[in-house]
Scaffold this active site. Structure first.
Site, PDB file in Angstrom:
ATOM      1  N   CYS A   2       0.833  -1.189   0.000  1.00  8.36           N
ATOM      2  CA  CYS A   2       0.000   0.000   0.000  1.00  8.36           C
ATOM      3  C   CYS A   2       0.872   1.244   0.000  1.00  8.36           C
ATOM      4  O   CYS A   2       2.085   1.184  -0.124  1.00  8.36           O
ATOM      5  CB  CYS A   2      -0.895   0.001   1.247  1.00  8.36           C
ATOM      6  SG  CYS A   2      -1.766  -1.565   1.507  1.00  8.36           S
ATOM      7  N   ARG A  45      -4.834   1.285  -0.409  1.00 11.34           N
ATOM      8  CA  ARG A  45      -4.687  -0.153  -0.230  1.00 11.34           C
ATOM      9  C   ARG A  45      -4.620  -0.918  -1.546  1.00 11.34           C
ATOM     10  O   ARG A  45      -5.424  -0.700  -2.446  1.00 11.34           O
ATOM     11  CB  ARG A  45      -5.859  -0.703   0.605  1.00 11.34           C
ATOM     12  CG  ARG A  45      -5.685  -2.184   0.930  1.00 11.34           C
ATOM     13  CD  ARG A  45      -6.862  -2.744   1.678  1.00 11.34           C
ATOM     14  NE  ARG A  45      -6.618  -4.144   2.012  1.00 11.34           N
ATOM     15  CZ  ARG A  45      -7.549  -5.074   2.109  1.00 11.34           C
ATOM     16  NH1 ARG A  45      -8.817  -4.766   1.926  1.00 11.34           N
ATOM     17  NH2 ARG A  45      -7.226  -6.320   2.414  1.00 11.34           N
ATOM     18  N   ILE A  48      -4.281  -7.700  -0.856  1.00 12.88           N
ATOM     19  CA  ILE A  48      -3.589  -8.965  -1.070  1.00 12.88           C
ATOM     20  C   ILE A  48      -3.989  -9.987  -0.008  1.00 12.88           C
ATOM     21  O   ILE A  48      -4.320 -11.117  -0.324  1.00 12.88           O
ATOM     22  CB  ILE A  48      -2.055  -8.757  -1.081  1.00 12.88           C
ATOM     23  CG1 ILE A  48      -1.659  -7.935  -2.320  1.00 12.88           C
ATOM     24  CG2 ILE A  48      -1.316 -10.092  -1.063  1.00 12.88           C
ATOM     25  CD1 ILE A  48      -0.194  -7.654  -2.430  1.00 12.88           C
ATOM     26  N   ASN A  70       2.268  -0.296   5.293  1.00 11.76           N
ATOM     27  CA  ASN A  70       2.662  -0.630   3.929  1.00 11.76           C
ATOM     28  C   ASN A  70       3.639  -1.788   4.030  1.00 11.76           C
ATOM     29  O   ASN A  70       4.664  -1.675   4.700  1.00 11.76           O
ATOM     30  CB  ASN A  70       3.336   0.586   3.285  1.00 11.76           C
ATOM     31  CG  ASN A  70       4.054   0.235   1.991  1.00 11.76           C
ATOM     32  OD1 ASN A  70       3.672  -0.685   1.285  1.00 11.76           O
ATOM     33  ND2 ASN A  70       5.108   0.972   1.692  1.00 11.76           N
ATOM     34  N   GLY A  71       3.315  -2.928   3.408  1.00 19.50           N
ATOM     35  CA  GLY A  71       4.242  -4.044   3.435  1.00 19.50           C
ATOM     36  C   GLY A  71       3.573  -5.346   3.791  1.00 19.50           C
ATOM     37  O   GLY A  71       2.357  -5.507   3.656  1.00 19.50           O
ATOM     38  N   GLU A  72       4.381  -6.294   4.270  1.00 17.98           N
ATOM     39  CA  GLU A  72       3.891  -7.605   4.654  1.00 17.98           C
ATOM     40  C   GLU A  72       4.572  -8.049   5.942  1.00 17.98           C
ATOM     41  O   GLU A  72       5.794  -7.923   6.076  1.00 17.98           O
ATOM     42  CB  GLU A  72       4.190  -8.646   3.556  1.00 17.98           C
ATOM     43  CG  GLU A  72       3.550  -8.358   2.209  1.00 17.98           C
ATOM     44  CD  GLU A  72       2.051  -8.580   2.189  1.00 17.98           C
ATOM     45  OE1 GLU A  72       1.525  -9.186   3.138  1.00 17.98           O
ATOM     46  OE2 GLU A  72       1.402  -8.143   1.208  1.00 17.98           O
ATOM     47  N   VAL A 262      11.380  -9.710 -19.560  1.00 20.08           N
ATOM     48  CA  VAL A 262      11.331  -8.580 -20.481  1.00 20.08           C
ATOM     49  C   VAL A 262      12.690  -8.404 -21.136  1.00 20.08           C
ATOM     50  O   VAL A 262      13.736  -8.686 -20.531  1.00 20.08           O
ATOM     51  CB  VAL A 262      10.926  -7.281 -19.743  1.00 20.08           C
ATOM     52  CG1 VAL A 262      11.964  -6.893 -18.688  1.00 20.08           C
ATOM     53  CG2 VAL A 262      10.713  -6.131 -20.720  1.00 20.08           C
TER      54      VAL A 262
END
Length: 507
Positions: A2, A45, A48, A70-72, A262
């Site tokens: 987020c 947000r 996830i 923000n994060g995990e 890529v």
């Protein structure tokens, strides 16, 4: 994943809302805000974990404490078991941080294993901001006499506040009452090489097994998601290892694994990534490989967006950011999170310069590895976060798991040095023998910007850039860097380069 904004002091709600709107790309799924006295918290947000119930700001059952993050938090299930499941009302991993702070105060930050930047407030007006020890997740602040402002990106700040913006130091927390306090070191103080070369000898299978198991666990922990996870696959050793472990995990859980590569047509990265994907698919039958062809015009067109997105003008970062941005734009339409190989080169001495003077001395090499790991937050991690989050895509870096970092930096540096018959990152390659084709397992190091074919195109694009008046203290080393700086200065007017380069004092 987020974007957050917070303010404590003399609150200007309109300014806070403007700041939050500027980072809407980081979390396009939902917006939340709350004001309590002299504290304002805002959140964009990207859903996830607990897609339905994870709205932020999070609050406790009595609605007396609030958190935006923000994060995990990868160990959130362990924290739930430790603190008691009855406290929790959502499946959001961020709620583990909320209750850890409610119960333990700032000491509760030590419980958190993951990547995070957060702001916490109480009904009584208490406030705390914090950033993870390695600075995987970004956080900036601007300290005015009457208000302290926090945000996930530089662009969030009003132009009038930009001259005051600094990078919030990793592993620190700040509160009005306690000031700036370090709660964790990027490299824990107890991490030292276990033995010297004359004692260590050649590494044994126990060390190889420990390296492999720590990385496997880190990758598996980062497969945590309610909406699917993919892998950025450059075809280099590091991302290939991540893809191999993720493919094994996905197969065991009856899932497919999207991989994304890529490059320019015929580029070495595209070809190598295809080899990895085909090898893994033959083993697991669950790989969905995607290739993004990058034309020279695609690279040139993406250049201004890339410089603006990563908020940096360093040539090596920009060259990598252009293909990274195109990759993220494509992948974001298919997954919400991706795993990457960031950090492996810094931990296992993958860059060529690590094997040149003065780093041919083991102590000098160890010191340089520790230094570069500690500075990742304003270099490769900044590029990785911004390029992916420009499209609301979360990047996760298994090699920067705390256990992996501690193990890797406890290995005698002699084991990371090259010599006759010993290639760079030999220990890492040996740990994953059989997991990858030999051509990939022994592929030499190639920078992302080089392997993708972006370097030459971008050098040509800015070769005739006009002279640029750089800010005081900024040395523009090449015409290419001057061209990138001109874009950066135009798009981030008022930001001092020190905020990007991480040179501010932390007190």
């Amino acid at each position: 994943m987020c974007g957050i904004v917070a303010a404590v002091g003399n609150i200007d709600t309109d300014k806070c809302q403007r700041m939050l709107h500027r980072i809407k790309h980081r979390g396009p799924d939902d917006t939340g805000e709350i004001r309590r006295g002299n504290v304002w918290l805002g959140h964009q947000r990207l859903s996830i974990m607990d897609v339905e119930g994870g709205h932020q700001p999070l609050t406790d059952s009595g609605a007396t404490t609030y958190l935006v993050a923000n994060g995990e938090i990868y160990n959130h299930r362990h924290i739930r078991e430790d603190l008691g499941h009855e406290l929790f009302e959502t499946g959001s991993d961020s709620e583990a941080a909320l209750h850890a702070l409610i119960i333990d105060g700032p000491v509760g930050l030590a419980r958190l294993r993951g990547m995070f930047a957060l702001a916490f407030a109480t009904e009584e007006g208490d406030f705390l901001a914090a950033r993870d020890p390695l600075g995987v997740k970004p956080l900036y602040w601007a300290r005015r006499d009457d208000v302290i402002l926090f945000a996930s990106e530089l662009r969030a700040f009003d132009e009038a506040d930009r001259p005051l913006v600094e990078s919030f130091p990793p592993g620190h927390c700040w509160s009005p009452s306690g000031g700036l306090v370090r709660f964790a070191d990027a490299i824990p103080a107890h991490v030292r090489p276990a033995r010297r070369a004359e004692e260590a000898g050649v590494w044994d299978r126990t060390l190889v097994k420990a390296v492999r198991e720590s990385i496997v666990t880190a990758v598996e922990n980062r497969m945590m998601s309610d909406v699917g996870v993919g892998v950025f696959l450059s075809g280099g050793l590091d991302s290939a290892i991540v893809a191999a472990v993720a493919a094994e995990y996905a197969a065991k859980n009856g899932q497919s694994l999207p991989t994304f590569a890529v490059g320019a047509e015929g580029s070495s990265d595209l070809e190598a990534a295809r080899v990895v994907a085909e090898f893994l698919d033959a083993q697991h039958h669950n790989i969905e490989h995607h290739e993004i062809l990058m034309s020279p015009q695609d690279a040139v067109d993406a250049l201004p967006r890339a410089v603006t997105a990563i908020e940096h003008y360093d040539p090596s970062l920009v060259r990598s950011a252009v293909p990274n941005l195109l990759l993220a734009e494509y992948a974001s339409k298919r997954v919400h999170a991706v795993l990457t190989g960031e950090g492996a080169d810094e931990l296992f001495a993958g860059y060529p310069y690590y094997h040149e003077e003065p780093f041919t001395d083991p102590d000098a090499l160890q010191a340089e590895l520790v230094r570069t790991v500690g500075e990742l937050h304003h270099l490769n991690l900044q590029r990785c976060d911004r390029a992916s989050m420009a499209f609301g895509l979360e990047a996760r870096e298994p090699f920067l798991d705390r256990d992996v970092v501690e193990l890797a930096l406890s290995i005698p540096p002699e084991h990371k040095m090259i010599g006759p018959g010993i290639e760079e990152k030999k220990l890492l390659r040996e740990a994953f023998e059989g997991w990858l084709p030999d051509s990939i397992l022994h592929r030499g190091k190639e920078q992302f910007g080089d392997g993708s074919g972006a370097k030459e195109v971008l050098e040509a694009a800015v070769r005739n850039s006009p002279d640029v008046a750089a800010a005081e203290g900024v040395e523009l080393r090449t015409r290419e860097e001057a061209g990138f700086y001109a874009i950066w200065d135009r798009e981030l007017r008022g930001i001092r380069p020190e905020a990007t380069l991480g040179l501010f004092a932390t007190t």
